[in-house]
Design an enzyme around this catalytic site. Structure first.
Site, PDB file in Angstrom:
ATOM      1  N   HIS A  77       0.842  -1.193   0.000  1.00 17.79           N
ATOM      2  CA  HIS A  77       0.000   0.000   0.000  1.00 17.79           C
ATOM      3  C   HIS A  77       0.887   1.256   0.000  1.00 17.79           C
ATOM      4  CE1 HIS A  77      -4.073   1.518   0.304  1.00 17.79           C
ATOM      5  NE2 HIS A  77      -3.720   2.399   1.209  1.00 17.79           N
TER       6      HIS A  77
ATOM      7  N   THR B 154      -2.772   2.422  -4.681  1.00  9.66           N
ATOM      8  CA  THR B 154      -2.898   2.948  -3.325  1.00  9.66           C
ATOM      9  C   THR B 154      -3.754   4.211  -3.272  1.00  9.66           C
ATOM     10  OG1 THR B 154      -0.664   2.153  -2.935  1.00  9.66           O
ATOM     11  CG2 THR B 154      -1.532   3.728  -1.344  1.00  9.66           C
ATOM     12  N   GLU B 155      -4.803   4.181  -2.460  1.00 12.11           N
ATOM     13  CA  GLU B 155      -5.685   5.341  -2.240  1.00 12.11           C
ATOM     14  C   GLU B 155      -6.185   5.954  -3.556  1.00 12.11           C
ATOM     15  OE1 GLU B 155      -6.547   6.107   0.919  1.00 12.11           O
ATOM     16  OE2 GLU B 155      -5.211   4.574   1.721  1.00 12.11           O
ATOM     17  N   LEU B 156      -6.357   5.094  -4.552  1.00 14.04           N
ATOM     18  CA  LEU B 156      -6.834   5.525  -5.876  1.00 14.04           C
ATOM     19  C   LEU B 156      -5.927   6.595  -6.511  1.00 14.04           C
ATOM     20  CD1 LEU B 156      -9.287   3.738  -5.423  1.00 14.04           C
ATOM     21  CD2 LEU B 156     -10.762   5.636  -6.090  1.00 14.04           C
TER      22      LEU B 156
END
Lengths: 517, 403
Positions: free
Chosen positions: B109, B145-147
């Site tokens: 991530h 990760t986190e769009l």
């Protein structure tokens, strides 16, 4: 609304944060339209308070004319503005170097005009014809035996010299003194015991010198003389030294009383505090209609130590003024090593020993650091000894007591400000340090930690974490950069104006409650 | 026939323990075992277990017509394995239904997609391997990760063989266009599924907000909003943190009842169904190409990278961490490599965010630190130890570092 405010000191002659806080609060209250007469035991000259009437208690004069006469009861002598030191100091503050926006320039011009006299041509500094010492001295006296209960409960009998009112020559003086005596009867015993037998002629009495209690008594007696002369809506007393006067004035005038707790004896001395002072605090807290605490931390402490109901205690956090001189000093900064600063009284309350112990842990990792302890106090000799013992003398500097510009210069030289207070009702110095762009580490046992997000916080006893934070600030420049910018923005939002708005609201609420009775 | 596409993010970082400067060179165990275990167990109890159970029940009840997708990070799976194996088992049970898709992403991530393409490829491969092993699934759609997404990341993902990426339907990127269609990216054969953030956030953020005009949100009400897309859209992409169910929105808010009723309400309209991202890509034709000229994420109101690299501390920490890449990889020391990669997890940098104001509260809520400054200090102390000590250890002697 007109407030009679009782204080113990006023800048520039201050021994701690109280005077600074009073200046900040009164200036902002004046902007809220609150009229303030501010009485301190003594003025030294050089005070700059165009926003209110700043009065020296030793100069208090009941009128020379008799009470009840239609003559002006109270003689206000306004000083004509002189383009001397006073005016200059205002100008200095208003015209700081550097670029200014047109709006700011106009604002400054206006302020300067007002300060220099403006429409009225007056600087509102009051000088009252001195009365007490000369008149009192002229009165006949007699010797009487009197019992006196000291704070703490002991009763002593003593022979004292008392003004002989029966044979007093002036009717006016008689009325005044009877008023004082009458007021005395209304007072709680604890305060009555503090009142002096005679008013001292010592107008030079500096604060925190000599017998503090007799000074508190003197102040109380003198302030009582004022009350009949001007109409007030409320009395507002700052810290225990003025509480007796506040309570006495309330008894005399029937006005509501707000007391403002900037610190408690417990903050200054821990469990071994002076019982007499704690008793005076209690009298003030019990006598007040509303109590203002400078933090939730202090509010809780008042409730714990004195049993004052939390409903009666409001919280008004202190604000801060940014100083105009920063840039100037900033440029002068060419010190080779990193400076970690402790600035304040070197007393139990401020936790100087934790600062020294943390220094000893930091120095092996950052050899070019200089720890500076600025201030004096009863723990100073012990600290000097401790520094020697730890062998860190070459990285440690004691400056002694600093004042005025020295303080500002010190702040602006600091790479980091540390406030490891054991018990700190507010801790305005942390805000000052931030306004000089220094990152700060503050103890969680401080009121200021309630209002600052952009500060490093530590439990005062956690020396290892304190040392860890100090090293980190010095090692990681990105941290210093981010935290000082963010804290600076945060402090700019902590304006005294917000504190004043809250205080004015407390006045209104107290008055409303008072009126219903 | 329009579709609802559910995607849930499942992630738990390895939180660092309190690591003062004085531990440097002394202590190479960086992680807070108790805290990580405690949080995993708490979230398992409040969210993962009841939510997985609810999903299984819905799949069962709707006879395979209810479909969902997850991206579960490698570090989350590791911690499930260690602290809450029943959670991992229930995800495996979900995988066996055939109604669940698992998306690819970076195992740790991390922000490798922004900083280090070589590292990005390695972490994506490691994640795909894990998904294959744990869930017997080969990811074909990617979620960074986190769009976090831009055209360059699209190219990197496309090169790895993925069919599509899911990204934030940010207003400034979409312009007048709707997020409710499948788009082409600027990389050939790589499609884009864009989050309908209004409808997604109605569930994820506003569900229990009593000050919201549409409170309380019910399944029929929400289904009605979805149905209004009919005729001017083909997909409604509802992307959110899985912890929405039970952790961000507590059970007492009624979030589980809402979830339980939603599929039936949506499918009351005979045109509507549920599809996973890969099914969407296979079924619909992209209506146009769309370019992400700036880097977009789903974080905060800014929907950019400022939650991770908005201040000097964050930028410096990220830079210093990624700067070690070549050195770490060249040591051929798997334990040190894993340790370093755990330090790349984006959460460490998120904790350092100083954008207080409205968004700051969210950061504070998720942070194990008292302040972003403490987060930075702790991280830098650990990174310093890693750089100065761990990298120079012999491969055998640093097994203890993997805790």
């Amino acid at each position: 609304m007109r407030i009679l405010m009782l204080g113990w000191e006023y800048p520039p002659h201050i021994s701690g944060g109280l005077g600074t806080a009073c200046e900040g609060l009164t200036r902002a209250l004046a902007r809220q339209g609150v009229e303030i007469d501010f009485v301190v035991p003594h003025l030294f000259g050089g005070e700059n308070a165009p926003h209110m009437k700043l009065m020296d208690s030793t100069r208090f004069a009941p009128p020379v004319t008799a009470m009840g006469s239609s003559e002006p009861r109270y003689e206000e002598q306004y000083q004509q503005p002189v383009p001397g030191a006073h005016a200059e100091s205002i100008l200095e503050e208003l015209f700081i170097p550097g670029e200014v926006s047109p709006e700011r320039a106009a604002e400054r011009k206006e302020k300067a005009a007002a300060a220099l006299g403006g429409e009225k041509g007056l600087i509102r500094t009051i000088r009252i014809p001195s009365y007490l010492s000369p008149y009192m001295k002229g009165l006949p006296t007699r010797k009487v035996k009197k019992k006196r209960t000291l704070p703490g409960g002991t009763t002593v009998e003593e022979e004292i010299e008392e003004f002989d009112l029966e044979t007093g020559q002036s009717q006016t003086q008689g009325i005044i003194l009877r008023t004082l005596k009458h007021a005395e009867d209304l007072l709680p015993a604890g305060i009555r015991a503090l009142l002096p037998h005679s008013l001292s002629d010592d107008s030079q009495g500096g604060h925190y010198t000599g017998d503090l209690f007799s000074e508190v008594g003197q102040f109380t007696a003198r302030v009582l003389a004022l009350a009949k002369e001007r109409k007030y809506d409320m009395i507002h007393a700052h810290d225990w030294m003025t509480f007796p006067a506040g309570v006495a004035l309330k008894a005399l005038t029937g006005l509501p009383l707000v007391i403002h707790v900037h610190s408690l004896e417990y903050d200054r001395s821990g469990e071994n505090g002076n019982r007499q002072i704690e008793e005076v605090e209690k009298i003030g807290l019990d006598g007040a209609d509303t109590v203002i605490a400078v933090s939730h931390y202090t509010r809780g402490l008042i409730n714990q130590r004195h049993g004052t109901s939390l409903d009666k205690i409001a919280v008004v956090h202190n604000g801060v003024y940014s100083k105009g001189a920063i840039d100037q000093y900033r440029q002068e900064r060419n010190w080779p090593s990193k400076i970690v600063l402790f600035l304040g009284r070197v007393t139990f309350q401020k936790g100087p020993d934790y600062f020294v112990d943390a220094a000893a842990r930091v120095i092996p990792h950052i050899p070019d650091v200089l720890f500076v302890m600025a201030g004096s106090g009863d723990m100073l000799p012990k600290m000097v000894e401790r520094v020697n013992e730890l062998g860190i003398g070459s990285n440690f500097l004691f400056t002694g007591f600093l004042k005025g510009q020295e303080v500002e210069k010190m702040f602006s030289m600091a790479d980091l400000y540390v406030m490891p207070s054991v018990s700190e009702p507010f801790g305005i110095s942390a805000l000052e340090a931030i306004s000089f762009n220094a990152p700060v580490i503050i103890s969680r046992q401080s009121g200021v930690s309630e209002v600052l997000s952009h500060a490093l916080k530590v439990n005062f006893w956690d020396v290892e974490q304190l040392a860890n934070l100090v090293i980190s600030v010095l090692k990681y420049p990105e941290l210093r950069q981010d935290i000082s910018v963010m804290a600076g923005e945060e402090v700019r939002r902590l304006r005294w104006d917000a504190s004043a708005v809250k205080t004015a609201a407390i006045y209104s609420k107290t008055l409303a409650r008072f009126a219903r009775r | 026939m329009p579709s609802v596409c559910f995607y849930f993010q499942v992630h738990q970082p390895y939180r660092l323990k309190h690591y003062p400067f004085f531990k440097i060179h002394q202590d190479h165990r960086y992680f807070d075992h108790d805290k990580n275990s405690g949080i995993m167990k708490k979230v398992a109890r409040k969210c993962y277990l009841p939510a997985n159970q609810a999903m299984l029940r819905l799949i069962d009840r709707h006879k395979g017509k209810f479909r969902i997708s997850y991206a579960i990070t490698g570090v989350a799976v590791e911690q499930m394995r260690k602290y809450a194996p029943d959670v991992l088992q229930s995800f495996k049970d979900l995988a066996k239904t055939g109604c669940v898709e698992f998306l690819g992403e970076t195992y740790y991530h991390s922000l490798a997609g922004v900083y280090d393409e070589q590292e990005f490829q390695a972490q994506v491969a490691e994640h795909a391997k894990m998904v294959q092993e744990e869930f017997n699934y080969k990811p074909t759609v990617f979620r960074n990760t986190e769009l976090i997404y831009n055209d360059r990341i699209g190219a990197a993902v496309g090169a790895l063989g993925y069919k599509a990426v899911i990204a934030e339907g940010a207003d400034d990127i979409l312009g007048w266009r709707s997020p409710n269609f499948l788009y082409d990216s600027t990389t050939p054969n790589l499609r884009l599924l864009l989050k309908n953030y209004r409808l997604s956030d109605d569930i994820a953020f506003r569900f229990s907000n009593q000050g919201w005009a549409d409170f309380p949100l019910t399944a029929p009400k929400f289904a009605n909003w979805v149905h209004q897309v009919s005729g001017n859209g083909e997909i409604v992409n509802l992307f959110m943190d899985y912890e929405t169910f039970g952790e961000h929105q507590w059970e007492s808010t009624g979030i589980f009842e809402f979830l339980d009723h939603l599929p039936a309400e949506i499918m009351k309209h005979p045109d509507w169904d549920f599809q996973t991202p890969t099914q969407v890509v296979d079924r619909y034709r992209p209506i146009a190409p769309i370019s992400f000229g700036r880097t977009v994420s789903w974080a905060d109101i800014d929907r950019d990278l400022t939650a991770w690299q908005g201040n000097h501390m964050q930028r410096s920490a990220l830079q210093q961490a990624f700067d070690l890449g070549n050195e770490v990889r060249s040591r051929n020391n798997p334990a040190a490599l894993d340790l370093w990669r755990r330090l790349l997890t984006s959460d460490h940098f998120y904790y350092m965010c100083t954008k207080w104001m409205a968004d700051g509260d969210v950061h504070a809520y998720f942070s194990p630190y008292g302040s972003p400054y403490e987060a930075f200090i702790n991280y830098m102390n650990v990174l310093t130890d890693f750089r100065q000590s761990v990298l120079n250890l012999k491969p055998n002697s640093d097994k203890e570092a993997r805790t």
